[in-house]
Design a protein around this motif. Structure first.
Motif, PDB file in Angstrom:
ATOM      1  N   ALA A 196     -69.455 -81.207  48.894  1.00  0.00           N
ATOM      2  CA  ALA A 196     -68.895 -79.913  49.330  1.00  0.00           C
ATOM      3  C   ALA A 196     -67.253 -80.479  49.454  1.00  0.00           C
ATOM      4  CB  ALA A 196     -69.333 -79.317  50.127  1.00  0.00           C
ATOM      5  N   TRP A 197     -66.216 -79.552  49.259  1.00  0.00           N
ATOM      6  CA  TRP A 197     -64.927 -79.763  49.850  1.00  0.00           C
ATOM      7  C   TRP A 197     -64.429 -78.393  50.004  1.00  0.00           C
ATOM      8  CZ3 TRP A 197     -66.647 -81.611  44.989  1.00  0.00           C
ATOM      9  CH2 TRP A 197     -66.134 -81.007  43.910  1.00  0.00           C
ATOM     10  N   GLN A 198     -63.353 -78.483  51.055  1.00  0.00           N
ATOM     11  CA  GLN A 198     -62.432 -77.470  51.323  1.00  0.00           C
ATOM     12  C   GLN A 198     -61.323 -77.151  50.313  1.00  0.00           C
ATOM     13  OE1 GLN A 198     -63.068 -75.848  54.268  1.00  0.00           O
ATOM     14  NE2 GLN A 198     -62.230 -74.098  53.313  1.00  0.00           N
ATOM     15  N   ALA A 199     -61.398 -75.819  49.524  1.00  0.00           N
ATOM     16  CA  ALA A 199     -60.386 -75.411  48.640  1.00  0.00           C
ATOM     17  C   ALA A 199     -59.987 -74.039  49.219  1.00  0.00           C
ATOM     18  CB  ALA A 199     -61.195 -75.104  47.519  1.00  0.00           C
ATOM     19  N   GLY A 200     -58.770 -74.184  49.897  1.00  0.00           N
ATOM     20  CA  GLY A 200     -58.097 -73.119  50.497  1.00  0.00           C
ATOM     21  C   GLY A 200     -58.965 -72.428  51.611  1.00  0.00           C
ATOM     22  N   SER A 201     -59.268 -71.176  51.503  1.00  0.00           N
ATOM     23  CA  SER A 201     -59.924 -70.507  52.352  1.00  0.00           C
ATOM     24  C   SER A 201     -61.656 -70.392  51.826  1.00  0.00           C
ATOM     25  CB  SER A 201     -59.740 -68.957  52.242  1.00  0.00           C
ATOM     26  OG  SER A 201     -59.703 -68.348  51.233  1.00  0.00           O
TER      27      SER A 201
END
Length: 336
Positions: free
Chosen positions: A46-51
């Motif tokens: 999993a990774w952050q993609a904006g909000s």
């Protein structure tokens, strides 16, 4: 040492350490960098993609290992190839997004077989969400299907590593039917048509718990894993990741009614160690778990998280006596 002597999961741990020790950091401009939130060791990365948070998983079905080309319905193989990835996405509390499909095909596979394989995959996506966005086809001496899938969530992730001592343990539905369906395929016995159909469907047409995963995340559950390798084996993985132990009560483990009817002597063995049920196993504070179980008609409370050696799981009678459980669960590499 050969990989068969080491086993699948110790090999994964070994490779994870190698990646951590020798892998290169992501080299991107700051405005393009997306922080990695979850790496090797959970149901998906999993990774952050904006909000939002994106998740990414992959799984492979191989002829002779996960299905038999001579006997398998291509539609069912396609459904299952997609469903096992959908289950990983659901175990993170995410919604399915895009799938890439790689086919390894011997040259004598009929084109009609590939058409029906894709129809099965598309049917699973039509029911649970997601689209096929691309893939690859290669010539191979053995038929295989690899699916890589992304998902997305606006809710906190469900992780294997967030169980805490005192948590209650629950599952979203009855267990053992997929293993019962596999046993029935390999060793047919006379059974009522409805029992045979239930076991066949559980093994060949698993139902990923996408809606249930979203409900868990929305209601505040933070720890989950899908049951692909067997209840006890997957609970061990969750406990190992969380650094704790667990106790489950045998009488509380929900066994699928078709398994009780078809294999009464082995019903609990199939439920504890059979695998490929693709229900969600989750933990949380007891009052929260009780409330969530009340929202899921097929869910059951089965045990509790306790202090103890990381990865230890005890199966107990109602009077507290330990029930011996053979180390089971699916391992792709160990010799039988």
């Amino acid at each position: 040492m050969q990989v068969s002597a080491l086993g699948e999961f110790p090999l994964i741990e070994r490779l994870a350490r190698l990646v951590q020790r020798e892998g290169c950091p992501l080299s991107l401009p700051d405005h393009l960098a997306t922080p990695l939130l979850v790496g090797i060791g959970d149901d998906a990365a999993a990774w952050q993609a904006g909000s939002l948070v994106q998740v990414f998983t992959t799984d492979t079905l191989v002829d002779g290992v996960h299905f038999r080309f001579a006997h398998a319905s291509p539609w069912e193989v396609g459904w299952k190839a997609m469903a096992v990835n959908l289950s990983d996405v659901s175990a993170m509390g995410a919604l399915p997004q895009y799938a890439l499909v790689t086919l390894g095909l011997p040259p004598d596979v009929p084109v009609a077989w590939v058409d029906d394989l894709y129809r099965g995959m598309l049917s699973a996506l039509s029911r649970y969400g997601g689209v096929i966005a691309g893939g690859d086809i290669v010539r191979s001496p053995m038929l295989f299907i690899t699916v890589a899938m992304t998902g997305v969530t606006d809710l906190p992730l469900l992780l294997r590593s967030t169980a805490r001592s005192g948590d209650a343990i629950a599952v979203t539905g009855p267990l053992g039917a997929s293993a019962g369906g596999l046993r029935l395929q390999e060793h047919p016995i006379p059974l009522p048509a409805e029992v045979r159909s239930a076991l066949h469907e559980a093994h060949f047409l698993p139902k990923p718990r996408v809606a249930e995963g979203r409900l868990l995340a929305r209601e505040g559950i933070r720890c989950a894993i899908d049951i692909s390798d067997g209840l006890v084996d997957d609970l061990r993985k969750l406990c190992q990741a969380s650094g704790i132990s667990a106790q489950i009560t045998l009488a509380r483990v929900p066994v699928h009614p078709a398994v009780r009817q078809a294999f009464p002597q082995d019903a609990y063995v199939l439920a504890l160690s059979g695998g490929e049920d693709y229900e969600l196993l989750f933990t949380g504070p007891p009052t929260l778990v009780e409330r969530v179980v009340a929202l899921l008609p097929s869910a059951s409370l089965i045990g509790r998280v306790v202090e103890g050696p990381a990865g230890e799981v005890q199966v107990l009678t109602e009077s507290g006596e330990e029930v011996p459980v053979a180390l089971g669960g699916w391992d792709h590499l160990r010799r039988p």
